[in-house]
Design a protein around this motif. Structure first.
Motif, PDB file in Angstrom:
ATOM      1  N   LEU A 199       6.183  12.689  10.110  1.00 29.66           N
ATOM      2  CA  LEU A 199       7.592  12.282  10.173  1.00 29.66           C
ATOM      3  C   LEU A 199       7.766  10.892  10.239  1.00 29.66           C
ATOM      4  O   LEU A 199       8.479   9.920   9.461  1.00 29.66           O
ATOM      5  CB  LEU A 199       8.663  13.205  10.792  1.00 29.66           C
ATOM      6  CG  LEU A 199       8.790  14.518  10.484  1.00 29.66           C
ATOM      7  CD1 LEU A 199       9.502  15.403  11.491  1.00 29.66           C
ATOM      8  CD2 LEU A 199       9.524  14.747   9.033  1.00 29.66           C
ATOM      9  N   GLU A 200       7.030  10.383  11.407  1.00 32.59           N
ATOM     10  CA  GLU A 200       7.052   8.593  11.640  1.00 32.59           C
ATOM     11  C   GLU A 200       6.447   8.115  10.582  1.00 32.59           C
ATOM     12  O   GLU A 200       6.996   7.009  10.361  1.00 32.59           O
ATOM     13  CB  GLU A 200       6.391   8.525  12.871  1.00 32.59           C
ATOM     14  CG  GLU A 200       7.247   9.171  14.099  1.00 32.59           C
ATOM     15  CD  GLU A 200       8.146   8.198  14.640  1.00 32.59           C
ATOM     16  OE1 GLU A 200       8.441   7.052  14.288  1.00 32.59           O
ATOM     17  OE2 GLU A 200       9.157   8.776  15.205  1.00 32.59           O
ATOM     18  N   LEU A 201       5.472   8.634  10.016  1.00 28.21           N
ATOM     19  CA  LEU A 201       4.812   7.949   8.815  1.00 28.21           C
ATOM     20  C   LEU A 201       5.480   7.800   7.636  1.00 28.21           C
ATOM     21  O   LEU A 201       5.860   6.763   7.083  1.00 28.21           O
ATOM     22  CB  LEU A 201       3.528   8.480   8.420  1.00 28.21           C
ATOM     23  CG  LEU A 201       2.595   8.125   7.440  1.00 28.21           C
ATOM     24  CD1 LEU A 201       2.474   6.360   7.605  1.00 28.21           C
ATOM     25  CD2 LEU A 201       1.411   8.661   6.945  1.00 28.21           C
ATOM     26  N   ALA A 235       9.421   4.471   4.331  1.00 26.71           N
ATOM     27  CA  ALA A 235      10.705   4.261   3.868  1.00 26.71           C
ATOM     28  C   ALA A 235      11.406   2.848   4.388  1.00 26.71           C
ATOM     29  O   ALA A 235      12.075   2.108   3.463  1.00 26.71           O
ATOM     30  CB  ALA A 235      11.645   5.345   4.169  1.00 26.71           C
ATOM     31  N   LYS A 236      11.006   2.475   5.382  1.00 28.54           N
ATOM     32  CA  LYS A 236      11.663   1.309   6.079  1.00 28.54           C
ATOM     33  C   LYS A 236      10.882   0.300   5.862  1.00 28.54           C
ATOM     34  O   LYS A 236      11.453  -0.971   5.937  1.00 28.54           O
ATOM     35  CB  LYS A 236      11.838   1.494   7.469  1.00 28.54           C
ATOM     36  CG  LYS A 236      13.317   2.383   7.912  1.00 28.54           C
ATOM     37  CD  LYS A 236      13.174   2.519   9.561  1.00 28.54           C
ATOM     38  CE  LYS A 236      14.616   3.334   9.724  1.00 28.54           C
ATOM     39  NZ  LYS A 236      14.911   3.040  11.081  1.00 28.54           N
ATOM     40  N   GLU A 270       1.781   4.612  -4.767  1.00 26.28           N
ATOM     41  CA  GLU A 270       1.186   5.523  -3.659  1.00 26.28           C
ATOM     42  C   GLU A 270       1.718   5.490  -2.352  1.00 26.28           C
ATOM     43  O   GLU A 270       1.524   6.578  -1.667  1.00 26.28           O
ATOM     44  CB  GLU A 270      -0.247   4.674  -3.588  1.00 26.28           C
ATOM     45  CG  GLU A 270      -1.250   4.824  -4.819  1.00 26.28           C
ATOM     46  CD  GLU A 270      -2.420   3.904  -4.468  1.00 26.28           C
ATOM     47  OE1 GLU A 270      -3.368   4.463  -4.993  1.00 26.28           O
ATOM     48  OE2 GLU A 270      -2.328   2.737  -4.160  1.00 26.28           O
ATOM     49  N   GLU A 271       2.436   4.601  -1.992  1.00 30.14           N
ATOM     50  CA  GLU A 271       3.176   4.708  -0.860  1.00 30.14           C
ATOM     51  C   GLU A 271       4.300   6.129  -0.879  1.00 30.14           C
ATOM     52  O   GLU A 271       4.306   6.600   0.026  1.00 30.14           O
ATOM     53  CB  GLU A 271       4.149   3.579  -0.372  1.00 30.14           C
ATOM     54  CG  GLU A 271       2.874   2.598   0.241  1.00 30.14           C
ATOM     55  CD  GLU A 271       3.628   0.945   0.576  1.00 30.14           C
ATOM     56  OE1 GLU A 271       4.792   1.059   0.435  1.00 30.14           O
ATOM     57  OE2 GLU A 271       2.913   0.133   0.773  1.00 30.14           O
ATOM     58  N   GLN A 272       4.748   5.806  -1.988  1.00 30.72           N
ATOM     59  CA  GLN A 272       5.615   6.828  -2.231  1.00 30.72           C
ATOM     60  C   GLN A 272       5.003   8.583  -2.502  1.00 30.72           C
ATOM     61  O   GLN A 272       5.795   9.306  -1.744  1.00 30.72           O
ATOM     62  CB  GLN A 272       6.513   6.680  -3.624  1.00 30.72           C
ATOM     63  CG  GLN A 272       7.440   5.618  -3.760  1.00 30.72           C
ATOM     64  CD  GLN A 272       8.136   5.319  -5.018  1.00 30.72           C
ATOM     65  OE1 GLN A 272       7.635   5.960  -5.707  1.00 30.72           O
ATOM     66  NE2 GLN A 272       9.023   4.254  -4.906  1.00 30.72           N
TER      67      GLN A 272
END
Length: 187
Positions: free
Chosen positions: A57-59, A64-65, A126-128
């Motif tokens: 969840l932290e990742l 997102a931020k 890729e981040e998404q």
């Protein structure tokens, strides 16, 4: 051997042997209870799963931020990776496998591990995708945590039931041993 001699010598000796046997049995059962109270590999599974879930969840939050910030994403990914490695190896993996939850968790973890930012900087899409994979993994971890909790409660319930039975057996054997000792003292 006369009847009187039999009742004065043989019966007390047999009762004494029975008394000692019951006391030894009680002692051995208490040792068995003590040995079975050791912790096994199921202990703290919910904690291990929840720590993995928290890092996933932290990742997602970091992705997102802070999109494009390879340092922050990489650092959080390393924390996630340490937790997922702990969960998917050794006794934790065996526990997950026994519960039937290893397959879905491993599949979701492998999908997320293909997008390791330490290998190369991730493109925005890729981040998404990594964030989406974290969401899938979080859901699988939630299911695994539920199964682990139910399994741990079942194991604990079974263990407590066996302890109660063993303690009752010890109490009966000691009670009978004491009664036999009183009878022998009276005789």
């Amino acid at each position: 051997m006369s009847r009187a001699t039999f009742w004065r010598t043989t019966v007390p000796v047999l009762l004494l042997m029975l008394c000692v046997g019951l006391l030894v049995y009680g002692f051995l059962r208490l040792r068995a209870i003590e040995d079975s109270m050791r912790l096994d590999d199921a202990t703290n599974m919910v904690w291990v799963i929840s720590q993995t879930q928290v890092e996933a969840l932290e990742l997602q939050v970091v992705l997102a931020k802070s999109p494009g910030e390879a340092g922050r994403i990489g650092q959080q990914y390393d924390l996630f990776r340490s937790r997922i490695d702990m969960l998917t190896q050794g006794p934790q993996l065996r526990f997950l496998d026994r519960m039937g939850g290893a397959g879905p968790v491993l599949a979701a973890a492998r999908a997320a591990q293909r997008l390791d930012p330490a290998v190369r900087q991730l493109a925005p899409y890729e981040e998404q995708e990594l964030s989406r994979q974290m969401g899938v993994l979080v859901r699988e971890l939630n299911r695994a945590a539920n199964r682990a909790m139910v399994s741990e409660w079942r194991v604990l319930s079974d263990r407590l039931g066996s302890y109660r039975t063993a303690v009752a057996q010890v109490a009966y054997s000691l009670g009978i041993g004491v009664l036999l000792a009183i009878y022998l003292g009276w005789r």
